[in-house]
Design a protein around this motif. Structure first.
Motif, mmCIF file in Angstrom:
data_model
loop_
_atom_site.group_PDB
_atom_site.id
_atom_site.type_symbol
_atom_site.label_atom_id
_atom_site.label_comp_id
_atom_site.label_asym_id
_atom_site.label_seq_id
_atom_site.Cartn_x
_atom_site.Cartn_y
_atom_site.Cartn_z
ATOM 1 N N TRP A 1 0.779 -1.307 0.046
ATOM 2 C CA TRP A 1 0.031 -0.109 0.043
ATOM 3 C C TRP A 1 0.730 1.155 -0.199
ATOM 4 O O TRP A 1 0.522 2.037 -0.690
ATOM 5 C CB TRP A 1 -0.996 -0.070 1.223
ATOM 6 C CG TRP A 1 -2.224 -0.968 1.083
ATOM 7 C CD1 TRP A 1 -2.397 -2.095 1.466
ATOM 8 C CD2 TRP A 1 -3.178 -0.835 0.022
ATOM 9 N NE1 TRP A 1 -3.531 -2.849 1.244
ATOM 10 C CE2 TRP A 1 -3.847 -2.219 -0.091
ATOM 11 C CE3 TRP A 1 -3.317 -0.172 -0.872
ATOM 12 C CZ2 TRP A 1 -4.947 -2.330 -0.973
ATOM 13 C CZ3 TRP A 1 -4.629 -0.197 -2.008
ATOM 14 C CH2 TRP A 1 -5.205 -1.253 -1.726
ATOM 15 N N PRO A 2 1.989 1.370 0.821
ATOM 16 C CA PRO A 2 2.560 2.690 0.822
ATOM 17 C C PRO A 2 3.527 2.559 -0.872
ATOM 18 O O PRO A 2 3.665 3.784 -1.176
ATOM 19 C CB PRO A 2 3.665 2.143 1.928
ATOM 20 C CG PRO A 2 3.088 1.710 2.745
ATOM 21 C CD PRO A 2 2.321 0.523 2.058
ATOM 22 N N ALA A 3 3.727 1.644 -1.408
ATOM 23 C CA ALA A 3 4.411 1.409 -2.761
ATOM 24 C C ALA A 3 3.372 2.223 -3.541
ATOM 25 O O ALA A 3 3.729 2.781 -4.584
ATOM 26 C CB ALA A 3 4.947 0.059 -3.094
ATOM 27 N N VAL A 4 2.032 1.825 -3.560
ATOM 28 C CA VAL A 4 1.327 2.311 -4.501
ATOM 29 C C VAL A 4 1.017 3.925 -4.271
ATOM 30 O O VAL A 4 1.105 4.635 -5.472
ATOM 31 C CB VAL A 4 -0.368 1.680 -4.155
ATOM 32 C CG1 VAL A 4 -1.389 2.421 -4.996
ATOM 33 C CG2 VAL A 4 -0.090 0.211 -4.665
ATOM 34 N N ALA A 5 1.048 4.292 -2.980
ATOM 35 C CA ALA A 5 1.032 5.764 -2.645
ATOM 36 C C ALA A 5 2.421 6.336 -3.263
ATOM 37 O O ALA A 5 2.386 7.699 -3.664
ATOM 38 C CB ALA A 5 0.844 6.222 -1.321
ATOM 39 N N LEU A 6 3.515 5.834 -3.098
ATOM 40 C CA LEU A 6 4.830 6.495 -3.428
ATOM 41 C C LEU A 6 4.879 6.585 -5.109
ATOM 42 O O LEU A 6 5.248 7.529 -5.686
ATOM 43 C CB LEU A 6 6.017 5.520 -2.973
ATOM 44 C CG LEU A 6 6.120 5.826 -1.568
ATOM 45 C CD1 LEU A 6 7.373 4.677 -1.175
ATOM 46 C CD2 LEU A 6 6.492 7.207 -1.154
ATOM 47 N N VAL A 7 4.195 5.642 -5.540
ATOM 48 C CA VAL A 7 4.186 5.509 -7.148
ATOM 49 C C VAL A 7 3.359 6.499 -7.769
ATOM 50 O O VAL A 7 3.735 7.277 -8.632
ATOM 51 C CB VAL A 7 3.874 4.202 -7.623
ATOM 52 C CG1 VAL A 7 3.301 4.269 -9.213
ATOM 53 C CG2 VAL A 7 4.919 3.173 -7.695
#
Length: 102
Positions: free
Chosen positions: A14-20
């Motif tokens: 989930w944080p990777a999605v927000a970072l992308v």
């Protein structure tokens, strides 16, 4: 052990999605001096921190959701909630700035 694997995956995905979503918006906002992109990018980064501290979990039952979230949370349960509210407010402010200033 299975719950631990699910929590680790959720804590990373989930944080990777927000970072992308947030890093390109932040970079384009800095490069083009666009406040709406900058505010939206900061909002995504704040959401990434909140989602890392308390990952989203859609597999838990409603009766067990509070216990599952409490066991997966890092730190005080208020901090991820405040971060998620602030991140959402920043995203909305960035979208409004984009609509107003074109």
């Amino acid at each position: 052990m299975k719950d631990l694997l699910v929590q680790i995956c959720a804590r990373l995905i989930w944080p990777a999605v927000a970072l992308v979503a947030g890093l390109p918006a932040l970079a384009s906002g800095v490069a083009a001096h666009d406040n709406s992109q900058l505010v939206s990018g900061i909002g995504w980064l704040v959401l990434a921190v909140g989602w890392f501290m308390q990952p989203l979990n859609f597999k838990s039952r409603v009766a067990n959701r509070a216990a599952t979230l409490a066991s997966a949370s890092i730190g005080s349960p208020r901090i991820p909630g405040v971060l998620n509210l602030c991140g959402g407010a920043l995203l909305i402010a960035g979208f409004v700035l984009r609509l107003v200033h074109g």
